[in-house]
Enzyme design. Structure first.
Site: not given
Ligand SMILES: NC(=O)c1ccc[n+]([C@@H]2O[C@H](COP(=O)([O-])OP(=O)(O)OC[C@H]3O[C@@H](n4cnc5c(N)ncnc54)[C@H](O)[C@@H]3O)[C@@H](O)[C@H]2O)c1
Length: 401
Positions: A257
């Site tokens: 982030c």
């Molecule tokens: N990690 C955090 O602390 C956090 C906090 C707030 C917001 N976010 C936001 O949330 C979003 C997700 O982040 P995250 O940390 O969960 O990512 P992550 O990488 O942990 O998980 C994302 C998942 O999505 C899957 N994926 C990717 N493309 C896909 C598709 N087309 N269909 C199905 N699955 C798919 C991946 O295989 C992965 O398992 C991002 O935009 C991030 O900026 C993250």
């Protein structure tokens, strides 16, 4: 309501854990290995216990899948996929695009689509809605809403239930249904006037952190040049009961982030002709911190690291998680190696990273602490090398920022 959650990573699986207490949840992820693991009852996210996943699987409340057609009977589809930067540090919506494709091609009845992925203002209205419509064989009038995720993995005091949740629908009906959905497991819902406000608020929250971290990182360098303790000075400033918020210096910022989201804000600002110089500079200061730290280590060690064994302690981007995305340790290790040091790293929470494994916490010429997990013993760190440089402020009596 039946819920499909696209993406079963940090955000998607955390939401799954809370939502599956009240709804039937299908967790869709393109990573087949992860799906197999989840369906075997194994969680890969700190704070989500495997026992909870097993329990939800056994009651039929949860099912993980990598088959796109499994999302077709749902009433709500939540997008929780990565929003990284391209190689030239521009917003990269390719995962959002493929999630929209999955929805467009498989959801044939009208549903509520909620985006939880972080992106720039206008993403829901100008990108997600038209992209889903582009991939649909027949134009379907889905409802659309945004509710940016604020989860902080590894944190125990704030979670999905007690962290206020921002949301806004593209239409009043979408807002109403979104409120209905989240109110089952979230105490405080904050509706804003447009999706763009919710999207911008999320980016500004993380930009606030990025800029303040950069400020304190710059101040750490100023304090050192003045021969005063940065930590004592920050503690002194923090006695002011208003108008001050304490941030602490570090080797840089990591995670998905803070190093990424401000660039989304800067990119959209510049597209609209508004300068984002402050945000850009903050990013540079944080990235340059690793060079500053290695320079200090070099200076303290006779101006030369050639052939010296250096142990980097902690390669996760923050304590008590295994997440190495955008970790500052990567640049610290790179700069140490550029100076000829023989670098290994110790991090039993991460275990393996970039084809290397965690090394024992002992026997180095120099130790540099980048991240200190609670499980790492301070005395062992101090005994691991004759010279220890700590970037965390947690290893008392070591050299440091
Ligand atoms: N990690 C955090 O602390 C956090 C906090 C707030 C917001 N976010 C936001 O949330 C979003 C997700 O982040 P995250 O940390 O969960 O990512 P992550 O990488 O942990 O998980 C994302 C998942 O999505 C899957 N994926 C990717 N493309 C896909 C598709 N087309 N269909 C199905 N699955 C798919 C991946 O295989 C992965 O398992 C991002 O935009 C991030 O900026 C993250």
């Amino acid at each position: 309501m039946k819920i499909a959650i696209i993406g079963q990573g940090y955000v998607g699986l955390t939401l799954t854990a809370f939502a599956s207490e009240h709804f039937d949840v299908v967790g869709f992820d393109s990573n087949g290995t992860l799906i197999h693991q989840l369906n075997s009852g194994i969680s890969h996210i700190e704070g989500i216990n495997s026992s909870l996943i097993s329990e939800r699987l056994s009651t039929g409340r949860y099912r993980a899948t990598s088959k796109p057609s499994d999302i077709k009977d749902c009433n709500v589809v939540v997008i929780a996929v990565p929003t990284p930067l391209t190689k030239d540090r521009k917003p990269d919506l390719k995962f959002i695009d493929s999630a929209c494709q999955t929805i467009g091609q498989n959801v044939t009845n009208p549903v509520l689509v909620i985006n939880e992925s972080t992106s720039f203002p206008g993403t829901l209205r100008n990108y997600i809605k038209p992209t889903i419509e582009k991939y649909s064989a027949n134009r379907i009038n889905h409802l659309y809403a945004i509710s940016p995720e604020r989860v902080d993995p590894g944190r125990t005091d704030f979670n999905q239930k007690n962290t206020p949740r921002l949301f806004s629908g593209l239409t009043p009906e979408a807002s109403l249904m979104t409120r209905d959905f989240y109110s089952k497991f979230c105490d405080t819902l904050v509706e804003v006037s447009s999706p763009e406000v919710a999207e911008a608020a999320k980016l500004f929250e993380n930009t606030f952190r990025q800029v303040n971290i950069a400020l304190v990182n710059e101040f750490a360098q100023i304090a050192h040049s003045l021969g005063i303790s940065v930590y004592e000075t920050l503690d002194a400033a923090n006695t002011k009961p208003y108008g001050f918020m304490k941030f602490t210096p570090s080797a840089g910022v990591g995670g998905h982030c803070i190093p990424v989201d401000p660039t989304y804000l800067a990119a959209v600002a510049e597209e609209h002709g508004a300068p984002a110089t402050f945000i850009r500079r903050a990013n540079e200061v944080n990235l340059e911190m690793s060079k500053y730290i290695v320079r200090r280590v070099v200076e303290d060690n006779g101006g030369n690291l050639q052939g010296k064994s250096v142990l980097v302690v902690g390669v996760a981007y923050k304590p008590n998680v295994a997440d190495v995305r955008e970790t500052a340790a990567e640049l610290v290790i790179k700069h140490l190696r550029d100076h000829g040091a023989v670098v290994s790293w110790h991090d039993d929470v991460v275990g393996g990273w970039k084809g290397e494994s965690s090394a024992p916490l002992q026997g180095a010429d120099i130790t540099v602490v980048v991240t200190k997990h609670d499980s790492v013993d301070e005395k062992k760190v101090l005994a691991s090398a004759p010279y220890v440089f700590d970037t965390t402020g947690k290893v008392k009596s070591a050299k440091g920022l």
